[in-house]
Scaffold this motif. Structure first.
Motif, PDB file in Angstrom:
ATOM      1  N   THR A  47       0.659  -0.700   0.475  1.00 13.66           N
ATOM      2  CA  THR A  47       0.367   0.018   0.018  1.00 13.66           C
ATOM      3  C   THR A  47       1.276   1.442  -0.289  1.00 13.66           C
ATOM      4  N   PHE A  48       1.874   1.382   1.460  1.00 17.88           N
ATOM      5  CA  PHE A  48       3.033   2.444   1.017  1.00 17.88           C
ATOM      6  C   PHE A  48       3.709   2.502  -0.361  1.00 17.88           C
ATOM      7  N   VAL A  49       4.072   1.301  -1.581  1.00 13.85           N
ATOM      8  CA  VAL A  49       4.399   1.356  -3.171  1.00 13.85           C
ATOM      9  C   VAL A  49       3.887   2.071  -3.752  1.00 13.85           C
ATOM     10  N   TYR A  50       2.829   1.635  -3.641  1.00 13.74           N
ATOM     11  CA  TYR A  50       0.994   1.965  -4.490  1.00 13.74           C
ATOM     12  C   TYR A  50       0.836   3.625  -4.069  1.00 13.74           C
ATOM     13  N   ASN A  51       1.146   3.921  -3.043  1.00 13.81           N
ATOM     14  CA  ASN A  51       0.286   5.258  -3.104  1.00 13.81           C
ATOM     15  C   ASN A  51       1.219   6.284  -3.478  1.00 13.81           C
ATOM     16  N   PHE A  69       9.686   3.632  -7.160  1.00 19.17           N
ATOM     17  CA  PHE A  69       8.134   3.117  -7.169  1.00 19.17           C
ATOM     18  C   PHE A  69       8.196   3.167  -8.314  1.00 19.17           C
ATOM     19  N   ASN A  70       7.674   3.396  -9.402  1.00 22.81           N
ATOM     20  CA  ASN A  70       7.152   3.119 -10.332  1.00 22.81           C
ATOM     21  C   ASN A  70       7.267   1.879 -10.793  1.00 22.81           C
ATOM     22  N   TYR A  71       8.781   1.759 -10.676  1.00 24.58           N
ATOM     23  CA  TYR A  71       9.443   0.218 -11.127  1.00 24.58           C
ATOM     24  C   TYR A  71       9.121  -0.875 -10.253  1.00 24.58           C
ATOM     25  N   THR A 107       2.627  -5.729  -8.298  1.00 21.18           N
ATOM     26  CA  THR A 107       1.415  -6.084  -8.957  1.00 21.18           C
ATOM     27  C   THR A 107       1.239  -6.938 -10.056  1.00 21.18           C
ATOM     28  N   ILE A 108       1.684  -7.373 -10.382  1.00 19.39           N
ATOM     29  CA  ILE A 108       1.892  -8.507 -11.735  1.00 19.39           C
ATOM     30  C   ILE A 108       0.676  -9.901 -11.280  1.00 19.39           C
ATOM     31  N   LEU A 109       2.052 -10.490  -9.936  1.00 20.82           N
ATOM     32  CA  LEU A 109       0.731 -11.692  -9.205  1.00 20.82           C
ATOM     33  C   LEU A 109      -0.033 -11.085  -8.906  1.00 20.82           C
ATOM     34  N   PRO A 110      -0.863 -10.345  -8.060  1.00 20.26           N
ATOM     35  CA  PRO A 110      -2.229  -9.623  -8.350  1.00 20.26           C
ATOM     36  C   PRO A 110      -3.088  -9.254  -9.448  1.00 20.26           C
ATOM     37  N   ALA A 111      -2.181  -8.571 -10.330  1.00 18.90           N
ATOM     38  CA  ALA A 111      -3.278  -8.496 -12.042  1.00 18.90           C
ATOM     39  C   ALA A 111      -3.312  -9.432 -12.553  1.00 18.90           C
ATOM     40  N   ALA A 112      -2.284 -10.430 -12.846  1.00 12.04           N
ATOM     41  CA  ALA A 112      -2.586 -11.576 -13.007  1.00 12.04           C
ATOM     42  C   ALA A 112      -3.649 -12.227 -12.561  1.00 12.04           C
ATOM     43  N   LEU A 113      -3.921 -12.609 -11.077  1.00 11.95           N
ATOM     44  CA  LEU A 113      -4.936 -13.124 -10.520  1.00 11.95           C
ATOM     45  C   LEU A 113      -6.388 -12.430 -10.682  1.00 11.95           C
ATOM     46  N   SER A 114      -6.493 -11.548 -10.746  1.00 13.19           N
ATOM     47  CA  SER A 114      -7.596 -10.733 -11.301  1.00 13.19           C
ATOM     48  C   SER A 114      -7.896 -11.341 -12.823  1.00 13.19           C
TER      49      SER A 114
END
Length: 182
Positions: free
Chosen positions: A55-59, A69-71, A77-84
């Protein structure tokens, strides 16, 4: 503290002005992945501190254009995006009775450079509308179109995708709850 499902689009549905579907689809996709799936996944993998770090990195990546931080955001976010994407793909197959989705050869590149873009593209395919992605590369602006649909973009599409988003979040929460109960 780390769960953040945006209700921005629910509020926007009450407006009678022009519908900005592409902004809406991106906001909803970001809410699914970054506000719900990723925190729960990182709680399961690394405990509460993992979700707080995510959450810290995302914000920070949202607020500032700091390359580190973008990197980091893209990588974690790769794994959560893949699950979605998996959930959206199952919905796409169920609705459209098709298996193929044309990512214009960008799926792997998007996976690590812009992991949320693939979620947006899949969402547009689920809703049977085109998705237009604007980007700049080497001082040139581009517009890329995904899909070949003719369906009308309206509040119904947004409401439908919002209900799909809530369903994905609910399924993820049930899986999370069942996993921690073991």
């Amino acid at each position: 503290m780390v769960i953040d499902i945006s209700n921005t689009e629910k509020k926007n549905l009450n407006k009678k002005e022009k519908v900005h579907f592409y902004d809406s689809i991106s906001i909803i996709s970001r809410s699914i992945v970054c506000g719900f799936v990723a925190p729960l996944l990182y709680i399961l993998l690394f405990g509460n501190i993992g979700a707080i770090v995510y959450t810290f990195v995302y914000n920070i990546s949202l607020q500032n254009n700091i390359k580190l931080f973008n990197y980091l955001f893209n990588i974690i976010t790769i794994l959560p995006a893949a699950l979605s994407q998996l959930f959206l793909y199952i919905i796409y197959i169920t609705r459209n009775k098709k298996f193929s989705i044309d990512f214009k050869g960008d799926y792997i590149t998007n996976l690590y450079k812009k992991p949320l873009l693939n979620v947006d593209i899949l969402a547009a395919y689920v809703e049977s509308v085109n998705f237009y992605h604007y980007f700049s590369d080497k001082n040139t602006d581009y517009l890329k179109s995904y899909g070949d649909y003719k369906n009308k973009i309206n509040n119904i599409c947004i409401k439908d995708y919002l209900s799909i988003a809530y369903a994905i979040c609910m399924i993820n929460f049930i899986i999370f709850f069942m996993t921690i109960r073991r």
